[in-house]
Design a protein around this motif. Sequence first.
Motif, PDB file in Angstrom:
ATOM      1  N   ILE A 186     -12.328  -3.672  -1.600  1.00 14.84           N
ATOM      2  CA  ILE A 186     -12.215  -4.073  -3.044  1.00 14.84           C
ATOM      3  C   ILE A 186     -11.302  -5.272  -3.345  1.00 14.84           C
ATOM      4  N   CYS A 187     -11.902  -5.889  -4.350  1.00 12.60           N
ATOM      5  CA  CYS A 187     -11.236  -7.324  -4.687  1.00 12.60           C
ATOM      6  C   CYS A 187     -10.932  -8.041  -3.472  1.00 12.60           C
ATOM      7  N   ILE A 188      -9.618  -8.553  -2.975  1.00  3.53           N
ATOM      8  CA  ILE A 188      -9.492  -9.092  -2.080  1.00  3.53           C
ATOM      9  C   ILE A 188     -10.003  -8.540  -0.648  1.00  3.53           C
ATOM     10  N   GLY A 189      -9.820  -7.306  -0.606  1.00  8.74           N
ATOM     11  CA  GLY A 189     -10.582  -6.412   0.262  1.00  8.74           C
ATOM     12  C   GLY A 189     -12.333  -6.606   0.565  1.00  8.74           C
ATOM     13  N   SER A 247      -0.854  -4.824   0.703  1.00 12.68           N
ATOM     14  CA  SER A 247      -1.714  -5.243  -0.268  1.00 12.68           C
ATOM     15  C   SER A 247      -2.447  -4.360  -1.176  1.00 12.68           C
ATOM     16  N   GLY A 248      -2.491  -4.228  -2.434  1.00 15.13           N
ATOM     17  CA  GLY A 248      -3.421  -3.589  -3.100  1.00 15.13           C
ATOM     18  C   GLY A 248      -2.628  -2.448  -4.015  1.00 15.13           C
ATOM     19  N   ASN A 249      -3.460  -2.009  -4.844  1.00 12.99           N
ATOM     20  CA  ASN A 249      -2.812  -0.900  -5.747  1.00 12.99           C
ATOM     21  C   ASN A 249      -2.905   0.538  -5.063  1.00 12.99           C
ATOM     22  N   SER A 270     -19.730  -1.744   2.289  1.00 11.84           N
ATOM     23  CA  SER A 270     -19.889  -1.727   0.879  1.00 11.84           C
ATOM     24  C   SER A 270     -18.637  -2.570   0.362  1.00 11.84           C
ATOM     25  N   ALA A 271     -18.923  -3.252  -0.735  1.00 18.52           N
ATOM     26  CA  ALA A 271     -17.736  -3.939  -1.248  1.00 18.52           C
ATOM     27  C   ALA A 271     -17.866  -4.412  -2.757  1.00 18.52           C
ATOM     28  N   THR A 272     -16.706  -4.465  -3.454  1.00 20.34           N
ATOM     29  CA  THR A 272     -16.940  -4.967  -4.818  1.00 20.34           C
ATOM     30  C   THR A 272     -15.654  -5.769  -5.221  1.00 20.34           C
ATOM     31  N   GLY A 318     -14.433   7.912   5.424  1.00 25.58           N
ATOM     32  CA  GLY A 318     -14.442   6.831   4.662  1.00 25.58           C
ATOM     33  C   GLY A 318     -13.157   5.734   4.804  1.00 25.58           C
ATOM     34  N   LEU A 319     -13.206   4.736   4.713  1.00 34.69           N
ATOM     35  CA  LEU A 319     -12.079   3.667   4.830  1.00 34.69           C
ATOM     36  C   LEU A 319     -12.266   2.791   3.726  1.00 34.69           C
ATOM     37  N   VAL A 320     -11.397   2.670   3.062  1.00 33.27           N
ATOM     38  CA  VAL A 320     -11.097   1.949   1.801  1.00 33.27           C
ATOM     39  C   VAL A 320      -9.873   0.780   2.024  1.00 33.27           C
ATOM     40  N   VAL A 321     -10.476  -0.656   2.031  1.00 30.99           N
ATOM     41  CA  VAL A 321      -9.626  -1.574   2.171  1.00 30.99           C
ATOM     42  C   VAL A 321      -9.332  -2.506   0.747  1.00 30.99           C
ATOM     43  N   PRO A 322      -8.209  -2.191   0.298  1.00 25.86           N
ATOM     44  CA  PRO A 322      -7.819  -2.714  -1.024  1.00 25.86           C
ATOM     45  C   PRO A 322      -7.353  -3.781  -0.938  1.00 25.86           C
TER      46      PRO A 322
END
Length: 200
Positions: A78-81, A9-11, A176-178, A40-44
């Motif tokens: 990020i988003c649903i992440g 899931s994710g772009n 952190s999250a957006t 750092g770990l990004v969860v899209p």
Amino acid sequence: MIAILDYGSGNLRSAQRAFATSGVDVVVTSDRATALEADGLVVPGVGAFAACMQGLRSVDGEAIIRERIAKERPVLGICIGMQILFQEGSEHAENTNHKGVGVWEGEVSRLKAPILPHMGWNNIESDPNSTLLKGVSGESFYFVHSYAAKKAVGKMQGWSFHGEKFLAVVEDGYVSATQFHPEKSGDAGLALIKNWVSAL
């Protein structure tokens, strides 16, 4: 090194390109060891809450996120992440809400707005001490969502409005999250990404 968690899931590629502009190595991975050891770990996330949780569990992502937080290693949703970091989400839930990772208490619920999804550019009411929004607090960011968290969590919040006020940014120590997509938000989004990477 930045790891972007690949759980279906994710772009992923656009996120990879955007994070690479910060000058660090970026990998898209579902490998547990790589995801745990990255700086750092990004969860899209794109799609529905329950489907994203199912995908996350399929790569042990729920445990990876919890373990990183326990070890004080940064995570950015990020988003649903962002949404799946909450206790539960009501999207497509019939009798009981879908369970999230549970980093933060509270529910992600449908926005009370005349037009959904909330799609396009919107500004953010931010804390002047925000790390993520340093230098871009007056800018607009790109949103695509119909659900959001609406109660304050974490140490610092940024808010936006579409039909009602909702959480657009959370900063909480190593997590952190957006709700918006920084990788789709032009120069302001790239600046936010660089702010996060610089703080690692």
